[in-house]
Write a protein that holds these residues in place. Structure first.
Motif, PDB file in Angstrom:
ATOM      1  N   ILE A 109      47.263  27.000  28.913  1.00 56.08           N
ATOM      2  CA  ILE A 109      45.864  27.639  28.529  1.00 56.08           C
ATOM      3  C   ILE A 109      46.088  28.997  28.806  1.00 56.08           C
ATOM      4  CG2 ILE A 109      43.378  27.623  28.758  1.00 56.08           C
ATOM      5  CD1 ILE A 109      43.495  24.827  29.516  1.00 56.08           C
ATOM      6  N   HIS A 110      45.841  29.972  27.982  1.00 53.22           N
ATOM      7  CA  HIS A 110      46.227  31.485  28.625  1.00 53.22           C
ATOM      8  C   HIS A 110      45.028  32.215  28.615  1.00 53.22           C
ATOM      9  CE1 HIS A 110      46.417  32.982  24.191  1.00 53.22           C
ATOM     10  NE2 HIS A 110      46.652  31.457  24.102  1.00 53.22           N
ATOM     11  N   ALA A 111      44.942  33.359  29.511  1.00 55.03           N
ATOM     12  CA  ALA A 111      43.675  34.311  29.528  1.00 55.03           C
ATOM     13  C   ALA A 111      44.412  35.565  29.856  1.00 55.03           C
ATOM     14  CB  ALA A 111      43.061  33.787  30.687  1.00 55.03           C
ATOM     15  N   SER A 112      43.898  36.702  29.234  1.00 54.33           N
ATOM     16  CA  SER A 112      44.296  38.017  29.181  1.00 54.33           C
ATOM     17  C   SER A 112      43.916  38.705  30.498  1.00 54.33           C
ATOM     18  CB  SER A 112      43.963  38.850  27.960  1.00 54.33           C
ATOM     19  OG  SER A 112      42.518  38.710  28.020  1.00 54.33           O
ATOM     20  N   GLY A 113      42.878  38.348  31.382  1.00 55.47           N
ATOM     21  CA  GLY A 113      42.264  39.081  32.563  1.00 55.47           C
ATOM     22  C   GLY A 113      41.782  37.678  33.297  1.00 55.47           C
ATOM     23  N   ALA A 114      41.259  38.222  34.566  1.00 53.92           N
ATOM     24  CA  ALA A 114      40.779  37.607  35.485  1.00 53.92           C
ATOM     25  C   ALA A 114      39.464  37.010  35.129  1.00 53.92           C
ATOM     26  CB  ALA A 114      40.472  38.343  36.963  1.00 53.92           C
ATOM     27  N   ASP A 115      38.417  37.501  34.502  1.00 57.81           N
ATOM     28  CA  ASP A 115      37.020  37.140  34.038  1.00 57.81           C
ATOM     29  C   ASP A 115      37.433  36.116  33.081  1.00 57.81           C
ATOM     30  OD1 ASP A 115      35.920  39.162  35.631  1.00 57.81           O
ATOM     31  OD2 ASP A 115      35.662  40.605  33.956  1.00 57.81           O
ATOM     32  N   GLU A 116      38.282  35.978  32.130  1.00 59.91           N
ATOM     33  CA  GLU A 116      38.388  35.222  31.132  1.00 59.91           C
ATOM     34  C   GLU A 116      38.902  33.755  31.850  1.00 59.91           C
ATOM     35  OE1 GLU A 116      40.737  33.933  27.026  1.00 59.91           O
ATOM     36  OE2 GLU A 116      41.058  36.168  27.953  1.00 59.91           O
ATOM     37  N   ALA A 117      39.801  34.046  32.728  1.00 54.96           N
ATOM     38  CA  ALA A 117      40.465  32.835  33.505  1.00 54.96           C
ATOM     39  C   ALA A 117      39.387  32.227  34.463  1.00 54.96           C
ATOM     40  CB  ALA A 117      41.645  33.539  34.582  1.00 54.96           C
ATOM     41  N   ILE A 118      38.467  32.736  34.912  1.00 56.76           N
ATOM     42  CA  ILE A 118      37.289  32.451  35.860  1.00 56.76           C
ATOM     43  C   ILE A 118      36.281  31.570  34.987  1.00 56.76           C
ATOM     44  CG2 ILE A 118      35.237  32.971  37.164  1.00 56.76           C
ATOM     45  CD1 ILE A 118      36.869  35.210  38.368  1.00 56.76           C
ATOM     46  N   ALA A 119      36.170  32.122  33.764  1.00 57.59           N
ATOM     47  CA  ALA A 119      35.311  31.477  32.941  1.00 57.59           C
ATOM     48  C   ALA A 119      35.880  30.107  32.360  1.00 57.59           C
ATOM     49  CB  ALA A 119      34.870  32.376  31.513  1.00 57.59           C
ATOM     50  N   ILE A 120      37.264  30.230  32.081  1.00 57.00           N
ATOM     51  CA  ILE A 120      37.757  28.825  31.854  1.00 57.00           C
ATOM     52  C   ILE A 120      37.894  27.955  33.079  1.00 57.00           C
ATOM     53  CG2 ILE A 120      40.279  27.894  31.286  1.00 57.00           C
ATOM     54  CD1 ILE A 120      40.724  30.458  29.801  1.00 57.00           C
ATOM     55  N   CYS A 121      38.257  28.220  34.177  1.00 55.67           N
ATOM     56  CA  CYS A 121      38.180  27.250  35.275  1.00 55.67           C
ATOM     57  C   CYS A 121      36.831  26.771  35.512  1.00 55.67           C
ATOM     58  CB  CYS A 121      38.674  27.960  36.463  1.00 55.67           C
ATOM     59  SG  CYS A 121      40.423  28.336  36.401  1.00 55.67           S
ATOM     60  N   ARG A 122      35.555  27.544  35.230  1.00 56.67           N
ATOM     61  CA  ARG A 122      34.092  27.117  35.369  1.00 56.67           C
ATOM     62  C   ARG A 122      33.737  25.767  34.583  1.00 56.67           C
ATOM     63  NH1 ARG A 122      31.127  29.687  38.750  1.00 56.67           N
ATOM     64  NH2 ARG A 122      31.423  31.553  39.499  1.00 56.67           N
ATOM     65  N   ASP A 123      34.715  25.597  33.275  1.00 52.73           N
ATOM     66  CA  ASP A 123      34.263  24.490  32.591  1.00 52.73           C
ATOM     67  C   ASP A 123      34.952  23.226  33.291  1.00 52.73           C
ATOM     68  OD1 ASP A 123      33.892  22.824  30.425  1.00 52.73           O
ATOM     69  OD2 ASP A 123      35.247  24.021  28.973  1.00 52.73           O
ATOM     70  N   GLY A 124      33.991  22.472  33.871  1.00 51.48           N
ATOM     71  CA  GLY A 124      34.432  21.188  34.488  1.00 51.48           C
ATOM     72  C   GLY A 124      35.332  20.190  33.468  1.00 51.48           C
ATOM     73  N   MET A 160      41.064  37.092  42.144  1.00 49.52           N
ATOM     74  CA  MET A 160      40.575  35.995  41.033  1.00 49.52           C
ATOM     75  C   MET A 160      40.767  34.392  41.596  1.00 49.52           C
ATOM     76  SD  MET A 160      42.806  34.783  37.430  1.00 49.52           S
ATOM     77  CE  MET A 160      43.748  34.115  38.277  1.00 49.52           C
ATOM     78  N   VAL A 161      41.887  34.419  42.377  1.00 49.20           N
ATOM     79  CA  VAL A 161      41.786  32.962  42.909  1.00 49.20           C
ATOM     80  C   VAL A 161      41.107  32.658  43.943  1.00 49.20           C
ATOM     81  CG1 VAL A 161      43.587  31.443  44.183  1.00 49.20           C
ATOM     82  CG2 VAL A 161      44.445  32.874  42.230  1.00 49.20           C
ATOM     83  N   ASP A 162      40.770  33.641  44.614  1.00 50.77           N
ATOM     84  CA  ASP A 162      39.748  33.443  46.029  1.00 50.77           C
ATOM     85  C   ASP A 162      38.569  32.924  45.125  1.00 50.77           C
ATOM     86  OD1 ASP A 162      41.466  33.943  47.728  1.00 50.77           O
ATOM     87  OD2 ASP A 162      40.613  36.100  48.209  1.00 50.77           O
ATOM     88  N   ALA A 163      37.916  33.623  43.873  1.00 53.08           N
ATOM     89  CA  ALA A 163      36.680  33.216  43.208  1.00 53.08           C
ATOM     90  C   ALA A 163      36.901  32.191  42.684  1.00 53.08           C
ATOM     91  CB  ALA A 163      36.484  34.321  42.046  1.00 53.08           C
ATOM     92  N   ILE A 164      38.096  31.498  42.014  1.00 57.56           N
ATOM     93  CA  ILE A 164      38.108  30.380  41.397  1.00 57.56           C
ATOM     94  C   ILE A 164      38.218  29.016  42.598  1.00 57.56           C
ATOM     95  CG2 ILE A 164      39.857  28.810  40.284  1.00 57.56           C
ATOM     96  CD1 ILE A 164      40.674  31.224  38.721  1.00 57.56           C
ATOM     97  N   GLU A 165      38.773  29.408  43.625  1.00 56.40           N
ATOM     98  CA  GLU A 165      38.795  28.288  44.678  1.00 56.40           C
ATOM     99  C   GLU A 165      37.441  28.010  45.383  1.00 56.40           C
ATOM    100  OE1 GLU A 165      41.648  29.539  47.622  1.00 56.40           O
ATOM    101  OE2 GLU A 165      43.285  28.664  46.403  1.00 56.40           O
ATOM    102  N   ALA A 166      36.449  28.890  45.047  1.00 56.20           N
ATOM    103  CA  ALA A 166      35.059  28.770  45.721  1.00 56.20           C
ATOM    104  C   ALA A 166      34.534  27.458  44.839  1.00 56.20           C
ATOM    105  CB  ALA A 166      34.073  29.933  45.239  1.00 56.20           C
ATOM    106  N   PHE A 167      34.776  27.133  43.660  1.00 56.79           N
ATOM    107  CA  PHE A 167      34.445  25.876  42.857  1.00 56.79           C
ATOM    108  C   PHE A 167      35.340  24.980  42.270  1.00 56.79           C
ATOM    109  CE2 PHE A 167      34.684  29.581  39.994  1.00 56.79           C
ATOM    110  CZ  PHE A 167      35.583  29.059  38.959  1.00 56.79           C
ATOM    111  N   ARG A 168      36.776  25.498  42.496  1.00 55.94           N
ATOM    112  CA  ARG A 168      37.645  24.480  42.265  1.00 55.94           C
ATOM    113  C   ARG A 168      38.888  24.537  43.561  1.00 55.94           C
ATOM    114  NH1 ARG A 168      40.246  23.156  36.518  1.00 55.94           N
ATOM    115  NH2 ARG A 168      38.240  22.759  35.448  1.00 55.94           N
ATOM    116  N   PRO A 169      38.529  23.990  44.755  1.00 52.01           N
ATOM    117  CA  PRO A 169      39.116  24.306  45.831  1.00 52.01           C
ATOM    118  C   PRO A 169      40.534  23.262  45.678  1.00 52.01           C
ATOM    119  CG  PRO A 169      37.395  22.643  46.326  1.00 52.01           C
ATOM    120  CD  PRO A 169      37.060  23.490  45.170  1.00 52.01           C
TER     121      PRO A 169
END
Length: 854
Positions: A763-778, A799-808
């Motif tokens: 799954i590919h993303a062109s930036g941090a915001d798009e990657a965070i949105a993908i990870c928020r999809d459970g 970006m990784v710090d933000a993702i680890e808040a809801f996907r540790p």
């Protein structure tokens, strides 16, 4: 006793006569009273006889009525003329049964009163009607009534007293009748009361009307049913005879009992009689595949009505057709199949169209190019999967929208006008777009847009066939850049040779003239300046020759670790004390075949550039490593060929560069420094030396994030270069889902291909915001994130710090063109994180991913 006494009756006789007289008088009185009662009885009897006579006459009239209005008219006359009530109202139930509305009236002569009662409607749920539906025969509201439910309708009925009765079925009467009087005319008409005598006359009428109304409704229903039956029979016969579909009935054994003309035509016969005569066993005569008949009968024997059963039949002439069967089995009392009713349709043409449409659909669905269909106003009606895959928009998101929402804003607006003018005039337009995806990424398309016409030649839609040429455009840009640098190199080399010749003359003549001049004199000083300028110009021409790869070199086997160790002191003096220099040599470094003088020139030029980028001090990091370049990497980097290289990395923590600067840094005489502080030949010289050694160079930089140059020299062929075995490479394949985050489209595409070659789902993303949105999809499964460190806006660590808040605990592999130490010093990557440095080959990426996943 005297004569007078003799003539006087005795007292006893007189008393007797008096009593007899009283008795006689009482008898006379009783006779008079009896006669009076007899008269009253006679009067009442006459009235009842008259009433019955009029009621009989009404019954006779009602028997001739063929509709309700006539019944209401006769009944109203009877109420007013025979029963002597002033007013009468008839209410008929509405079609939905929710209310009773006035349908007939009499006794209302004032226009306003007549208008009021004619529009009167009483809801079925009205409280004063409820008792009638519960079994009561009537509702009475007399002048002195105090029942609120009854009294509130006095004014609405325009009656001071009234009697309300149901007509017909008591629990659900179709009609209500109300009779009564107004207050001012009550004395002239029969009064409303609940007495037996008062209810007698209206009761007879109610009974008669109920019977008449029920009979009329029943008769009307029977008449309507008979008419509908007659019409249905005629309609069925017409449908049967003239239907376009074949209608038939067969025995379980397979013989036709009846069929219509359409059945005969479908099967290739002239008349239904020919079908009945010639088709004696449907199975072998009609079914191309007899097992299909067994399948059909199997469903019917389970008492199923079969719909849309498609099967291939033989026609009378032996040709084949496809038919659609719908059948219904009928069983006898013993449970055996008695006969089969069915409908058949010839779907041969439809099957051919479906087959052609299926092939066309497969072409569209699997097309490697985007296909868009719009209406004549430009609104999208259809896009194929390639469009969805390319742009990131779903079919639902684009339907009804104009394709202009894809515009990047970087194309010529006049071209859109020319496109619309071309296709509106019925011509085909062909050209290129620079559009924007849903995630904001730009992409190039070559499009052909043409009108779609109906059978009459009228344009109904527009078709756009668009090919993604982003990769081709990028490769063209790289090729152009390479060709440009090659052309500049040839030009620089030619100029340098001619300029060297002239400099030789200038320098020689100046040195000869200097011999004859007195030392220290103005002439001597001028000649000395000319000699210095000529030597400096000679250095510039030497740099130009290096850029053009025309300088004579003397390559030999060199170990970059050993060579840099010798250069450290020199570089340290060059960069100054406020800049810290670190060296990270790779163990067992492969040797290279290089000119040491030019290696020194590369290091000096890069060190000087790094020093200038770190005005307030910083860190200069020099590192070496062994790298392997595979086919997929070289496909997107025209200067790189597959093979083994020794990489020399020079990184700084300076101000960095933007994209526009990066595109031009290797051009001769291009510089960002102030006038007099740089010639613009330093990096051009580095580029020329690297290319002369058959190597390639990569630069990674972002404003404020420093810069790293990666110079890659081919491994010395005489050193036994061979690389790892193919078996080892095969063992690097993995599985799982990788979220790739990379802002550079070219690097993202190359890495995406490499990951897929290794067996990973990407799954590919062109930036941090798009990657965070993908990870928020459970619902999105991700095994590992492979992310660039330095990106515009939010960097990889943030970006990784933000993702680890809801996907540790999600595993992460960082990648960067900067060295690990450099990004660690800036706090962009924490210690202990997995890291891989660009450029990486397939083996390195596979090993690092497996290490990260473990």
């Amino acid at each position: 006793m005297n004569e007078s006494a003799k003539d006087t009756p005795p007292a006893a006789e007189l008393e007797k006569l008096r009593r007899e007289n009283e008795i006689l008088s009482e008898q006379v009185k009783r006779l008079v009273k009896a006669e009076s009662r007899l008269y009253d009885y006679q009067e009442k009897l006459d009235a009842q006889v008259k009433e019955y006579s009029e009621l009989y006459d009404l019954s006779r009239r009602l028997s001739t009525c063929s509709d309700l209005p006539a019944i209401f008219e006769f009944a109203a006359g009877y109420v007013i003329n025979s029963l002597n009530y002033e007013r009468v109202l008839f209410f008929q139930k509405s079609d939905d049964g929710a209310a009773y509305a006035v349908c007939a009236w009499d006794g209302f002569y004032d226009p306003e009163e007549e208008s009021a009662v004619s529009s009167l409607s009483i809801p079925r749920k009205a409280p004063f009607l409820s008792p009638l539906f519960s079994g009561e025969s009537y509702r009475v509201c007399t002048e002195g009534s105090r029942q609120h439910a009854l009294s509130e309708y006095r004014a609405r009925l325009l009656m001071n007293e009234y009697l309300l009765c149901p007509l017909g079925n008591p629990s659900d009467p179709p009609v209500l009748i109300a009779v009564g009087n107004s207050a001012e005319n009550a004395e002239f008409n029969r009064r409303v009361s609940g007495g037996e005598e008062a209810l007698f006359g209206i009761g007879n009428l109610v009974g008669l009307l109920s019977s008449a109304i029920e009979n009329l409704i029943h008769y009307a229903g029977m008449k309507k049913a008979l008419e509908q039956e007659r019409l249905a029979e005629a309609k069925y016969r017409g449908i049967f005879e003239n239907a376009m579909e074949g209608i038939f009935q067969t025995t379980p054994e397979g013989k036709f009992l009846s069929c219509n003309f359409a059945t005969a035509a479908i099967l290739g016969y002239q008349t239904p009689e020919e079908v009945l005569e010639n088709v004696v066993d449907i199975g072998p005569q009609l079914y191309v595949d007899p097992t299909r008949r067994d399948e059909l009968y199997g469903m019917m024997n389970q008492r199923q009505n079969v719909k849309n059963f498609e099967v291939e039949f033989y026609r009378n002439d032996g040709s084949r057709i496809w038919v659609n069967l719908s059948t219904r089995p009928t069983f006898d009392e013993s449970g055996s199949l008695a006969h089969i009713d069915g409908i058949m349709q010839d779907i041969t043409e439809r099957k051919r169209d479906e087959d052609a449409l299926r092939k066309l659909s497969q072409v569209v669905e699997q097309s490697p190019v985007s296909i868009v269909i719009t209406d004549t106003s430009g609104r999208i009606e259809f896009v194929n999967p390639k469009f969805v895959q390319l742009t990131g928009y779903t079919q639902e998101e684009v339907t009804g929208r104009n394709p202009r929402f894809l515009k990047s804003g970087k194309s010529d607006p006049e071209e859109s006008k020319r496109l619309w003018q071309t296709i509106s005039s019925g011509k085909v337009w062909e050209g290129e777009f620079l559009n924007k995806k849903k995630n904001g990424e730009l992409f190039s398309e070559h499009a052909t847009v043409s009108p779609i016409r109906d059978r009459n030649g009228v344009i109904t839609h527009f078709l756009a066939v668009k090919e993604d040429i982003t990769e081709r455009k990028l490769l063209e840009a790289q090729l152009f850049q390479s060709q440009k640098m090659e052309s500049i190199g040839r030009l620089a080399g030619g100029v340098a040779h001619d300029f060297n010749n002239m400099l030789s003359v200038i320098l020689g003549c100046a040195q000869l003239a200097l011999r004859d001049a007195q030392e220290g004199s103005p002439l001597w000083q001028d000649l000395d300046q000319i000699i210095h300028a000529a030597k400096r110009s000679s250095d510039i021409t030497r740099q130009l020759l290096a850029f053009s790869r025309n300088e004579v070199i003397a390559p030999r086997e060199v170990n970059l670790n050993d060579h840099f160790a010798e250069m450290q002191k020199t570089l340290g003096r060059l960069i100054g004390e406020d800049i810290k220099m670190t060296f990270q040599p790779a163990p067992e470094l492969w040797p290279v075949n290089a000119d040491t003088t030019q290696l020194d020139q590369i290091l000096v030029n890069l060190a000087v550039n790094a020093r200038d980028a770190m005005e307030n001090g910083g860190v200069l990091t020099v590192a070496t490593s062994n790298v392997t370049v595979d086919q997929s990497y070289s496909q997107y980097h025209l200067d790189a060929s597959p093979g083994e290289y020794v990489q020399l990395s020079v990184g700084d923590t300076g101000c960095g560069m933007d994209r526009d600067t990066l595109d031009r840094i290797f051009e001769p005489f291009f510089t960002t420094k102030e006038v007099g502080k740089g010639t613009g030949l330093g990096l051009a010289t580095v580029y020329g030396i690297v290319r002369q050694h058959n190597g390639f160079i990569n630069v990674y930089s972002e404003p404020g994030q420093g810069t790293i140059f990666q110079i890659n020299f081919p491994r010395f062929a005489g050193a036994g270069a061979g690389g790892e075995s193919a078996a080892a490479e095969g063992g690097l394949s993995g599985s799982g889902t990788v979220l790739l985050v990379e802002d550079d489209a070219l690097v993202r595409k190359m890495t995406l291909r490499a990951l897929r070659d290794l067996g990973y789902t990407v799954i590919h993303a062109s930036g941090a915001d798009e990657a965070i949105a993908i990870c928020r999809d459970g619902g999105t499964h991700i095994d590992v994130i492979l992310t660039d460190v330095v990106m515009p806006g939010m960097n990889g660590k943030e970006m990784v710090d933000a993702i680890e808040a809801f996907r540790p605990g999600l595993k992460v592999l960082f990648m960067s063109g900067y060295t690990r130490d450099l990004v660690a010093q800036r706090g962009v990557v924490d210690e202990g994180r997995h890291f891989i440095q660009k450029p990486f080959d397939l083996q390195s990426l596979g090993r690092k991913l497996k290490e990260t996943l473990r």
